[in-house]
Design an enzyme around this catalytic site. Structure first.
Site, PDB file in Angstrom:
ATOM      1  N   GLY A 138       0.835  -1.198   0.000  1.00  0.00           N
ATOM      2  CA  GLY A 138       0.000   0.000   0.000  1.00  0.00           C
ATOM      3  C   GLY A 138       0.866   1.243   0.000  1.00  0.00           C
ATOM      4  CG  HIS A 159       3.698  -2.140  -9.174  1.00  0.00           C
ATOM      5  ND1 HIS A 159       2.781  -1.149  -9.430  1.00  0.00           N
ATOM      6  CD2 HIS A 159       4.902  -1.517  -9.082  1.00  0.00           C
ATOM      7  CE1 HIS A 159       3.411   0.016  -9.499  1.00  0.00           C
ATOM      8  NE2 HIS A 159       4.697  -0.171  -9.284  1.00  0.00           N
TER       9      HIS A 159
END
EC number: 6.5.1.8
Length: 490
Positions: free
Chosen positions: A373, A396
Protein backbone atom coordinates in the site's frame (compact mmCIF):
# COMPACT_ATOMS: atom_id res chain seq x y z
CA UNK A 1 35.29 -31.12 -15.30
CA UNK A 2 35.53 -27.58 -13.97
CA UNK A 3 32.79 -25.29 -15.18
CA UNK A 4 35.28 -22.58 -16.24
CA UNK A 5 37.33 -24.66 -18.73
CA UNK A 6 35.07 -23.52 -21.57
CA UNK A 7 35.19 -19.74 -21.38
CA UNK A 8 34.06 -16.79 -23.46
CA UNK A 9 37.68 -16.35 -24.52
CA UNK A 10 37.99 -19.93 -25.76
CA UNK A 11 34.69 -19.65 -27.64
CA UNK A 12 35.89 -16.50 -29.38
CA UNK A 13 39.04 -18.37 -30.38
CA UNK A 14 36.88 -21.08 -32.00
CA UNK A 15 35.08 -18.43 -34.03
CA UNK A 16 31.78 -18.04 -32.15
CA UNK A 17 30.13 -14.62 -32.55
CA UNK A 18 30.56 -12.30 -29.59
CA UNK A 19 26.84 -11.97 -28.98
CA UNK A 20 24.26 -13.34 -28.56
CA UNK A 21 25.72 -16.79 -29.12
CA UNK A 22 28.57 -16.92 -26.60
CA UNK A 23 26.47 -16.35 -23.45
CA UNK A 24 23.90 -18.90 -24.68
CA UNK A 25 26.61 -21.51 -25.28
CA UNK A 26 28.22 -20.88 -21.90
CA UNK A 27 24.88 -21.31 -20.17
CA UNK A 28 24.17 -24.54 -22.05
CA UNK A 29 27.58 -25.99 -21.14
CA UNK A 30 27.20 -24.98 -17.52
CA UNK A 31 23.70 -26.46 -17.25
CA UNK A 32 24.02 -29.67 -19.24
CA UNK A 33 27.70 -30.59 -19.66
CA UNK A 34 29.36 -29.83 -16.35
CA UNK A 35 30.51 -33.47 -16.00
CA UNK A 36 31.63 -33.85 -19.63
CA UNK A 37 35.31 -33.81 -20.60
CA UNK A 38 36.41 -30.54 -22.15
CA UNK A 39 37.74 -32.26 -25.27
CA UNK A 40 34.31 -33.78 -25.93
CA UNK A 41 32.63 -30.41 -25.39
CA UNK A 42 35.02 -28.73 -27.81
CA UNK A 43 34.26 -31.36 -30.45
CA UNK A 44 30.53 -30.72 -30.08
CA UNK A 45 31.06 -26.97 -30.24
CA UNK A 46 33.09 -27.18 -33.43
CA UNK A 47 30.37 -29.30 -35.02
CA UNK A 48 27.77 -26.79 -33.86
CA UNK A 49 29.68 -23.90 -35.38
CA UNK A 50 30.21 -25.73 -38.69
CA UNK A 51 26.62 -26.96 -39.16
CA UNK A 52 24.19 -25.31 -36.73
CA UNK A 53 21.23 -26.72 -38.69
CA UNK A 54 22.13 -30.17 -37.33
CA UNK A 55 21.49 -28.91 -33.80
CA UNK A 56 18.11 -27.18 -34.19
CA UNK A 57 16.44 -29.95 -32.15
CA UNK A 58 19.41 -30.77 -29.94
CA UNK A 59 18.62 -31.05 -26.23
CA UNK A 60 21.70 -29.02 -25.27
CA UNK A 61 22.51 -26.60 -28.09
CA UNK A 62 19.16 -26.00 -29.83
CA UNK A 63 18.93 -22.40 -28.63
CA UNK A 64 22.54 -21.64 -29.60
CA UNK A 65 21.96 -23.22 -33.02
CA UNK A 66 18.97 -20.95 -33.60
CA UNK A 67 21.12 -17.95 -32.68
CA UNK A 68 23.66 -19.01 -35.32
CA UNK A 69 21.02 -18.94 -38.07
CA UNK A 70 21.33 -16.05 -40.54
CA UNK A 71 19.14 -13.20 -39.27
CA UNK A 72 15.66 -12.96 -40.70
CA UNK A 73 15.16 -9.76 -42.62
CA UNK A 74 13.00 -7.37 -40.61
CA UNK A 75 11.06 -5.04 -42.86
CA UNK A 76 10.35 -2.72 -39.94
CA UNK A 77 14.05 -2.02 -39.34
CA UNK A 78 15.81 1.15 -40.33
CA UNK A 79 12.85 3.31 -41.23
CA UNK A 80 9.74 5.05 -40.04
CA UNK A 81 7.04 2.73 -38.70
CA UNK A 82 3.35 3.54 -38.70
CA UNK A 83 1.03 2.49 -35.92
CA UNK A 84 -1.99 0.37 -36.75
CA UNK A 85 -5.12 2.42 -37.32
CA UNK A 86 -6.95 0.43 -34.65
CA UNK A 87 -5.35 -1.17 -31.63
CA UNK A 88 -5.84 -4.54 -29.99
CA UNK A 89 -8.54 -4.63 -27.34
CA UNK A 90 -7.40 -4.76 -23.72
CA UNK A 91 -9.03 -4.98 -20.31
CA UNK A 92 -9.00 -1.98 -17.97
CA UNK A 93 -9.35 -2.51 -14.23
CA UNK A 94 -10.44 0.45 -12.12
CA UNK A 95 -10.89 2.80 -15.07
CA UNK A 96 -12.45 5.57 -12.97
CA UNK A 97 -9.25 5.94 -10.96
CA UNK A 98 -6.79 5.96 -13.87
CA UNK A 99 -5.51 9.28 -15.21
CA UNK A 100 -6.01 10.22 -18.85
CA UNK A 101 -2.26 10.20 -19.60
CA UNK A 102 -1.92 6.55 -18.64
CA UNK A 103 -4.99 5.64 -20.70
CA UNK A 104 -3.56 7.45 -23.73
CA UNK A 105 -0.23 5.64 -23.39
CA UNK A 106 -1.94 2.25 -23.23
CA UNK A 107 -4.12 2.96 -26.24
CA UNK A 108 -1.00 4.00 -28.14
CA UNK A 109 0.83 0.80 -27.17
CA UNK A 110 -2.17 -1.22 -28.35
CA UNK A 111 -1.59 0.09 -31.89
CA UNK A 112 1.95 -1.26 -32.18
CA UNK A 113 2.31 -3.71 -35.10
CA UNK A 114 3.82 -6.27 -32.68
CA UNK A 115 1.07 -6.00 -30.03
CA UNK A 116 -0.87 -9.20 -29.31
CA UNK A 117 -2.65 -8.68 -25.97
CA UNK A 118 -2.72 -6.18 -23.11
CA UNK A 119 -4.29 -4.96 -19.89
CA UNK A 120 -4.21 -1.92 -17.63
CA UNK A 121 -4.03 -2.41 -13.87
CA UNK A 122 -6.00 -0.36 -11.30
CA UNK A 123 -2.84 1.29 -9.91
CA UNK A 124 -1.85 2.62 -13.35
CA UNK A 125 -0.36 6.07 -13.88
CA UNK A 126 1.61 7.80 -16.61
CA UNK A 127 5.25 6.93 -17.23
CA UNK A 128 7.61 6.57 -20.20
CA UNK A 129 6.65 4.22 -23.02
CA UNK A 130 4.14 1.89 -21.39
CA UNK A 131 2.25 3.44 -18.49
CA UNK A 132 3.20 2.15 -15.06
CA UNK A 133 0.61 -0.55 -14.49
CA UNK A 134 0.59 -1.46 -18.18
CA UNK A 135 0.79 -5.04 -19.43
CA UNK A 136 1.58 -5.74 -23.07
CA UNK A 137 2.16 -9.06 -24.86
CA UNK A 138 4.08 -8.83 -28.14
CA UNK A 139 5.11 -11.13 -30.96
CA UNK A 140 8.87 -11.82 -30.82
CA UNK A 141 9.60 -8.27 -29.67
CA UNK A 142 10.90 -6.77 -26.45
CA UNK A 143 10.40 -3.08 -25.66
CA UNK A 144 13.09 -1.73 -23.28
CA UNK A 145 10.78 1.05 -22.07
CA UNK A 146 7.99 -1.51 -21.85
CA UNK A 147 10.11 -3.17 -19.20
CA UNK A 148 11.24 0.09 -17.63
CA UNK A 149 14.35 1.67 -16.20
CA UNK A 150 14.48 -0.20 -12.89
CA UNK A 151 14.67 -3.67 -14.43
CA UNK A 152 13.49 -6.50 -12.20
CA UNK A 153 12.28 -4.23 -9.41
CA UNK A 154 10.66 -6.49 -6.84
CA UNK A 155 9.02 -7.13 -3.52
CA UNK A 156 10.51 -9.58 -1.04
CA UNK A 157 8.88 -10.61 2.25
CA UNK A 158 10.45 -12.72 5.00
CA UNK A 159 8.06 -13.93 7.71
CA UNK A 160 9.56 -14.57 11.15
CA UNK A 161 7.98 -16.47 14.03
CA UNK A 162 8.15 -13.43 16.32
CA UNK A 163 5.15 -11.64 17.81
CA UNK A 164 4.65 -8.12 16.37
CA UNK A 165 4.45 -6.56 19.85
CA UNK A 166 8.25 -6.80 19.89
CA UNK A 167 8.35 -4.08 17.25
CA UNK A 168 7.10 -1.72 19.97
CA UNK A 169 8.89 -3.27 22.94
CA UNK A 170 12.25 -3.44 21.11
CA UNK A 171 11.76 -0.56 18.69
CA UNK A 172 15.36 0.65 18.97
CA UNK A 173 16.72 -2.80 18.13
CA UNK A 174 14.58 -3.21 15.01
CA UNK A 175 15.31 0.37 13.96
CA UNK A 176 19.04 -0.24 14.20
CA UNK A 177 18.80 -3.43 12.16
CA UNK A 178 16.97 -1.65 9.34
CA UNK A 179 19.54 1.13 9.28
CA UNK A 180 22.44 -1.33 9.14
CA UNK A 181 20.94 -3.80 6.66
CA UNK A 182 21.13 -1.66 3.50
CA UNK A 183 21.96 1.72 1.96
CA UNK A 184 19.51 4.13 0.34
CA UNK A 185 20.16 6.78 -2.32
CA UNK A 186 20.61 6.68 -6.09
CA UNK A 187 24.41 6.78 -5.82
CA UNK A 188 24.77 4.68 -2.67
CA UNK A 189 27.69 2.24 -2.72
CA UNK A 190 29.30 -0.01 -0.12
CA UNK A 191 32.98 0.38 0.78
CA UNK A 192 33.13 -3.37 1.37
CA UNK A 193 30.84 -5.09 -1.16
CA UNK A 194 28.98 -8.28 -0.33
CA UNK A 195 29.61 -11.55 -2.14
CA UNK A 196 26.95 -13.29 -4.20
CA UNK A 197 27.01 -15.84 -7.01
CA UNK A 198 25.24 -13.42 -9.37
CA UNK A 199 28.50 -11.49 -9.75
CA UNK A 200 30.14 -14.63 -11.20
CA UNK A 201 27.73 -14.74 -14.13
CA UNK A 202 29.46 -15.22 -17.48
CA UNK A 203 27.08 -12.69 -19.00
CA UNK A 204 28.98 -9.86 -17.29
CA UNK A 205 32.04 -10.75 -19.38
CA UNK A 206 30.18 -11.65 -22.56
CA UNK A 207 28.78 -8.15 -23.21
CA UNK A 208 31.08 -5.10 -23.19
CA UNK A 209 28.37 -2.88 -21.68
CA UNK A 210 27.88 -5.21 -18.72
CA UNK A 211 31.61 -5.62 -18.25
CA UNK A 212 31.92 -1.85 -17.87
CA UNK A 213 29.12 -1.82 -15.27
CA UNK A 214 30.27 -4.79 -13.19
CA UNK A 215 32.47 -2.94 -10.70
CA UNK A 216 29.78 -0.42 -9.76
CA UNK A 217 27.15 -3.17 -9.64
CA UNK A 218 29.28 -5.04 -7.12
CA UNK A 219 29.65 -1.95 -4.92
CA UNK A 220 25.87 -1.45 -5.00
CA UNK A 221 25.00 -5.09 -4.31
CA UNK A 222 22.57 -5.15 -1.37
CA UNK A 223 21.64 -1.46 -1.60
CA UNK A 224 18.12 -0.13 -2.08
CA UNK A 225 18.06 3.02 -4.18
CA UNK A 226 15.69 5.94 -3.79
CA UNK A 227 12.16 7.02 -4.70
CA UNK A 228 9.53 4.54 -3.53
CA UNK A 229 12.04 1.88 -2.54
CA UNK A 230 11.90 0.81 1.09
CA UNK A 231 12.84 -1.69 3.78
CA UNK A 232 10.37 -2.06 6.60
CA UNK A 233 9.30 -4.18 9.52
CA UNK A 234 5.63 -4.79 10.07
CA UNK A 235 2.93 -7.11 11.32
CA UNK A 236 2.01 -10.01 9.03
CA UNK A 237 -1.44 -11.55 9.43
CA UNK A 238 -1.98 -14.86 7.61
CA UNK A 239 -5.61 -15.80 6.99
CA UNK A 240 -5.12 -18.67 4.53
CA UNK A 241 -2.69 -21.14 6.08
CA UNK A 242 -3.15 -23.76 3.35
CA UNK A 243 -1.30 -21.62 0.81
CA UNK A 244 1.87 -21.20 2.90
CA UNK A 245 3.14 -24.57 4.19
CA UNK A 246 4.79 -24.20 7.57
CA UNK A 247 3.09 -20.88 8.31
CA UNK A 248 -0.09 -21.46 10.37
CA UNK A 249 -2.80 -18.82 10.36
CA UNK A 250 -1.76 -16.13 12.82
CA UNK A 251 0.28 -12.96 13.29
CA UNK A 252 4.03 -12.60 12.78
CA UNK A 253 6.79 -10.07 12.20
CA UNK A 254 7.64 -9.51 8.55
CA UNK A 255 10.54 -7.83 6.79
CA UNK A 256 9.36 -6.35 3.49
CA UNK A 257 11.73 -4.79 0.95
CA UNK A 258 11.14 -3.06 -2.37
CA UNK A 259 13.99 -2.18 -4.73
CA UNK A 260 15.45 -3.11 -8.10
CA UNK A 261 18.59 -3.41 -10.17
CA UNK A 262 20.11 -0.03 -9.34
CA UNK A 263 22.55 1.56 -11.81
CA UNK A 264 22.98 -1.74 -13.63
CA UNK A 265 19.36 -1.82 -14.78
CA UNK A 266 19.22 1.90 -15.52
CA UNK A 267 22.25 1.75 -17.82
CA UNK A 268 20.95 -1.35 -19.61
CA UNK A 269 17.61 0.39 -20.19
CA UNK A 270 19.23 3.58 -21.52
CA UNK A 271 21.62 1.75 -23.84
CA UNK A 272 19.11 -0.57 -25.47
CA UNK A 273 16.32 1.99 -25.66
CA UNK A 274 18.68 4.14 -27.69
CA UNK A 275 19.42 1.23 -30.02
CA UNK A 276 15.74 0.39 -30.36
CA UNK A 277 14.90 3.97 -31.29
CA UNK A 278 17.63 3.96 -33.95
CA UNK A 279 16.30 0.75 -35.47
CA UNK A 280 12.60 1.58 -35.31
CA UNK A 281 11.41 5.16 -35.54
CA UNK A 282 7.88 5.42 -34.21
CA UNK A 283 5.71 8.53 -34.44
CA UNK A 284 5.22 11.08 -31.67
CA UNK A 285 4.02 9.67 -28.38
CA UNK A 286 4.95 6.13 -29.45
CA UNK A 287 8.68 6.88 -29.80
CA UNK A 288 9.50 5.35 -26.42
CA UNK A 289 7.82 2.10 -27.44
CA UNK A 290 10.55 1.19 -29.94
CA UNK A 291 11.28 -2.53 -29.81
CA UNK A 292 14.00 -5.04 -30.52
CA UNK A 293 13.27 -8.47 -31.97
CA UNK A 294 14.77 -11.52 -30.32
CA UNK A 295 16.15 -12.61 -33.71
CA UNK A 296 18.55 -9.67 -33.92
CA UNK A 297 21.77 -9.16 -32.02
CA UNK A 298 20.65 -6.15 -29.98
CA UNK A 299 17.43 -7.88 -28.94
CA UNK A 300 19.20 -11.06 -27.84
CA UNK A 301 21.74 -8.98 -25.94
CA UNK A 302 19.03 -7.01 -24.19
CA UNK A 303 17.20 -10.20 -23.23
CA UNK A 304 20.34 -11.59 -21.57
CA UNK A 305 21.15 -8.27 -19.89
CA UNK A 306 17.56 -7.89 -18.63
CA UNK A 307 17.60 -11.36 -17.08
CA UNK A 308 20.95 -10.67 -15.44
CA UNK A 309 19.57 -7.41 -14.00
CA UNK A 310 16.59 -9.36 -12.64
CA UNK A 311 18.90 -11.88 -10.96
CA UNK A 312 20.97 -9.00 -9.58
CA UNK A 313 17.91 -7.28 -8.12
CA UNK A 314 16.89 -10.52 -6.43
CA UNK A 315 20.40 -10.93 -5.00
CA UNK A 316 20.20 -7.45 -3.47
CA UNK A 317 17.06 -8.46 -1.56
CA UNK A 318 18.48 -11.79 -0.45
CA UNK A 319 21.57 -10.09 0.98
CA UNK A 320 19.44 -7.65 2.97
CA UNK A 321 17.16 -10.39 4.29
CA UNK A 322 20.09 -12.64 5.21
CA UNK A 323 21.69 -9.81 7.21
CA UNK A 324 18.49 -9.20 9.15
CA UNK A 325 17.79 -12.89 9.76
CA UNK A 326 21.32 -13.30 11.13
CA UNK A 327 20.82 -10.42 13.56
CA UNK A 328 17.41 -11.73 14.62
CA UNK A 329 18.90 -15.16 15.17
CA UNK A 330 15.98 -16.69 13.28
CA UNK A 331 15.42 -18.39 9.97
CA UNK A 332 12.32 -17.03 8.24
CA UNK A 333 9.36 -19.38 8.15
CA UNK A 334 9.04 -18.54 4.48
CA UNK A 335 10.09 -15.95 1.90
CA UNK A 336 7.75 -14.62 -0.79
CA UNK A 337 9.20 -12.73 -3.73
CA UNK A 338 7.79 -11.32 -6.95
CA UNK A 339 8.99 -8.80 -9.49
CA UNK A 340 7.69 -6.30 -12.00
CA UNK A 341 9.43 -4.15 -14.64
CA UNK A 342 10.31 -7.25 -16.59
CA UNK A 343 9.43 -9.27 -19.68
CA UNK A 344 8.57 -12.96 -19.70
CA UNK A 345 8.24 -15.56 -22.45
CA UNK A 346 4.75 -16.99 -22.01
CA UNK A 347 2.13 -18.81 -24.02
CA UNK A 348 -0.95 -16.85 -25.04
CA UNK A 349 -3.70 -18.64 -26.96
CA UNK A 350 -1.17 -21.26 -28.05
CA UNK A 351 1.35 -18.67 -29.25
CA UNK A 352 4.66 -17.81 -27.58
CA UNK A 353 4.63 -14.11 -26.72
CA UNK A 354 6.74 -11.67 -24.76
CA UNK A 355 4.72 -10.29 -21.84
CA UNK A 356 5.87 -6.92 -20.52
CA UNK A 357 4.70 -6.08 -16.99
CA UNK A 358 5.74 -2.53 -16.24
CA UNK A 359 4.65 -1.94 -12.66
CA UNK A 360 2.43 -5.03 -12.75
CA UNK A 361 2.64 -8.26 -10.75
CA UNK A 362 2.59 -11.76 -12.28
CA UNK A 363 -0.68 -13.41 -11.22
CA UNK A 364 -0.91 -16.75 -13.00
CA UNK A 365 -2.97 -19.38 -11.18
CA UNK A 366 -1.40 -20.17 -7.82
CA UNK A 367 1.47 -17.68 -8.15
CA UNK A 368 2.22 -15.82 -4.90
CA UNK A 369 2.96 -12.11 -4.69
CA UNK A 370 2.95 -9.03 -2.48
CA UNK A 371 1.00 -5.87 -3.33
CA UNK A 372 2.06 -3.02 -1.01
CA UNK A 373 0.00 0.00 0.00
CA UNK A 374 1.93 2.98 1.34
CA UNK A 375 4.07 3.70 4.40
CA UNK A 376 0.91 3.69 6.53
CA UNK A 377 -1.52 1.57 4.49
CA UNK A 378 -1.44 -2.23 4.58
CA UNK A 379 -0.03 -4.38 1.82
CA UNK A 380 -1.45 -7.75 0.80
CA UNK A 381 -0.04 -11.22 0.26
CA UNK A 382 -1.92 -12.60 -2.73
CA UNK A 383 -2.32 -15.71 -4.85
CA UNK A 384 -2.95 -15.29 -8.57
CA UNK A 385 -6.15 -16.55 -10.16
CA UNK A 386 -4.81 -16.83 -13.71
CA UNK A 387 -7.23 -14.40 -15.34
CA UNK A 388 -6.58 -14.35 -19.09
CA UNK A 389 -8.20 -10.94 -19.56
CA UNK A 390 -5.47 -9.41 -17.39
CA UNK A 391 -2.77 -11.45 -19.17
CA UNK A 392 -2.21 -13.23 -15.83
CA UNK A 393 -1.33 -9.97 -14.09
CA UNK A 394 -2.34 -7.78 -11.13
CA UNK A 395 -1.34 -4.38 -9.75
CA UNK A 396 2.10 -3.90 -8.20
CA UNK A 397 0.89 -1.54 -5.48
CA UNK A 398 -1.61 1.19 -4.70
CA UNK A 399 -0.34 3.46 -7.47
CA UNK A 400 0.42 7.15 -7.36
CA UNK A 401 -2.35 9.68 -6.95
CA UNK A 402 0.04 12.65 -7.21
CA UNK A 403 3.29 13.10 -9.11
CA UNK A 404 6.36 13.63 -6.96
CA UNK A 405 6.55 17.36 -7.66
CA UNK A 406 2.81 17.81 -7.00
CA UNK A 407 3.08 15.92 -3.72
CA UNK A 408 5.91 18.16 -2.54
CA UNK A 409 3.90 21.24 -3.44
CA UNK A 410 0.68 20.16 -1.73
CA UNK A 411 1.63 18.07 1.31
CA UNK A 412 3.07 19.55 4.50
CA UNK A 413 5.46 17.93 6.93
CA UNK A 414 2.93 18.52 9.70
CA UNK A 415 0.21 16.61 7.85
CA UNK A 416 2.60 13.77 7.14
CA UNK A 417 3.75 13.53 10.76
CA UNK A 418 0.16 13.46 11.93
CA UNK A 419 -0.67 10.63 9.54
CA UNK A 420 2.32 8.59 10.70
CA UNK A 421 1.35 9.09 14.33
CA UNK A 422 -2.25 8.13 13.59
CA UNK A 423 -1.11 4.76 12.24
CA UNK A 424 1.69 4.19 14.72
CA UNK A 425 4.43 4.16 12.07
CA UNK A 426 8.03 5.16 12.68
CA UNK A 427 9.62 6.61 9.53
CA UNK A 428 13.36 6.64 8.87
CA UNK A 429 14.02 8.95 5.93
CA UNK A 430 11.19 9.26 3.41
CA UNK A 431 10.19 12.58 1.89
CA UNK A 432 6.91 14.32 1.14
CA UNK A 433 6.94 12.79 -2.35
CA UNK A 434 6.29 9.42 -0.69
CA UNK A 435 3.71 10.63 1.82
CA UNK A 436 0.63 8.39 2.16
CA UNK A 437 -1.54 11.10 0.59
CA UNK A 438 0.44 10.75 -2.67
CA UNK A 439 -0.97 7.26 -3.20
CA UNK A 440 -4.32 5.82 -4.18
CA UNK A 441 -6.49 4.01 -1.65
CA UNK A 442 -5.11 0.46 -1.58
CA UNK A 443 -8.51 -0.89 -0.48
CA UNK A 444 -10.15 0.56 -3.58
CA UNK A 445 -7.37 -0.81 -5.78
CA UNK A 446 -7.73 -4.30 -4.31
CA UNK A 447 -11.50 -4.16 -4.77
CA UNK A 448 -10.96 -3.55 -8.50
CA UNK A 449 -8.93 -6.75 -8.90
CA UNK A 450 -10.86 -9.38 -6.96
CA UNK A 451 -11.05 -11.41 -10.18
CA UNK A 452 -7.25 -11.34 -10.51
CA UNK A 453 -5.97 -12.38 -7.07
CA UNK A 454 -7.08 -13.94 -3.79
CA UNK A 455 -5.86 -12.38 -0.54
CA UNK A 456 -4.14 -14.84 1.80
CA UNK A 457 -2.60 -12.37 4.23
CA UNK A 458 -1.72 -8.76 5.00
CA UNK A 459 1.29 -6.69 6.02
CA UNK A 460 0.92 -3.58 8.18
CA UNK A 461 4.05 -1.35 8.17
CA UNK A 462 5.41 -0.30 11.58
CA UNK A 463 9.06 0.78 11.09
CA UNK A 464 9.79 2.10 7.60
CA UNK A 465 13.12 3.08 6.07
CA UNK A 466 13.29 5.05 2.83
CA UNK A 467 15.73 7.38 1.13
CA UNK A 468 14.45 10.82 2.15
CA UNK A 469 14.75 14.23 0.48
CA UNK A 470 18.22 15.12 1.76
CA UNK A 471 19.81 11.94 0.44
CA UNK A 472 18.33 12.31 -3.03
CA UNK A 473 20.10 15.55 -3.85
CA UNK A 474 17.39 16.46 -6.34
CA UNK A 475 18.53 18.57 -9.26
CA UNK A 476 16.80 21.75 -10.24
CA UNK A 477 16.48 23.11 -13.72
CA UNK A 478 15.23 21.77 -17.06
CA UNK A 479 15.33 18.13 -15.96
CA UNK A 480 13.62 18.68 -12.61
CA UNK A 481 10.35 17.09 -13.66
CA UNK A 482 12.03 13.92 -14.92
CA UNK A 483 14.16 13.56 -11.83
CA UNK A 484 11.40 14.27 -9.34
CA UNK A 485 8.51 12.44 -10.95
CA UNK A 486 10.37 9.37 -12.13
CA UNK A 487 13.23 9.06 -9.62
CA UNK A 488 11.86 5.69 -8.50
CA UNK A 489 13.03 4.22 -11.82
CA UNK A 490 10.15 2.85 -13.86
Amino acid sequence: MKSNIITAKSLRAMGFPESPVIPVVLEAVKKHLKHTASADIEAQLKALLQAPENFYNDSVFATAAQKLKPPVEDTTTGGDISLNSTGISFAIYGASGIEAGAMHQMYTAAKLPVAVAGALMPDAHQGYGLPIGGVLATNNAVIPYGVGVDIGCRMCLSIFDIVPTELVQRENFFTRELLEATLFGSGAQFKQPANHAVMDSDVFDALPLLKSLKDRAWRQLGSSGSGNHFAEFGAVHIVDADTLPGVPAGTYIGLLTHSGSRALGANIAAHYTKLAKQLRRLPGDAANLAWLTLDEEAGAEYWMAMNLAGDYASACHHIIHAKVARQLGRRPLTMIENHHNFAWKETWNGQEVIVHRKGATPAAAGVLGIIPGSMTAPGYIVKGRGEMASVNSASHGAGRLMSRSKAMQNITHEAMKAELKKHGVKLLGGGLDEAPFAYKDIQAVMQEQTSLVDIIGSFQPKIVQMCGDAQRGWRRGPREKWHNDFVEGE
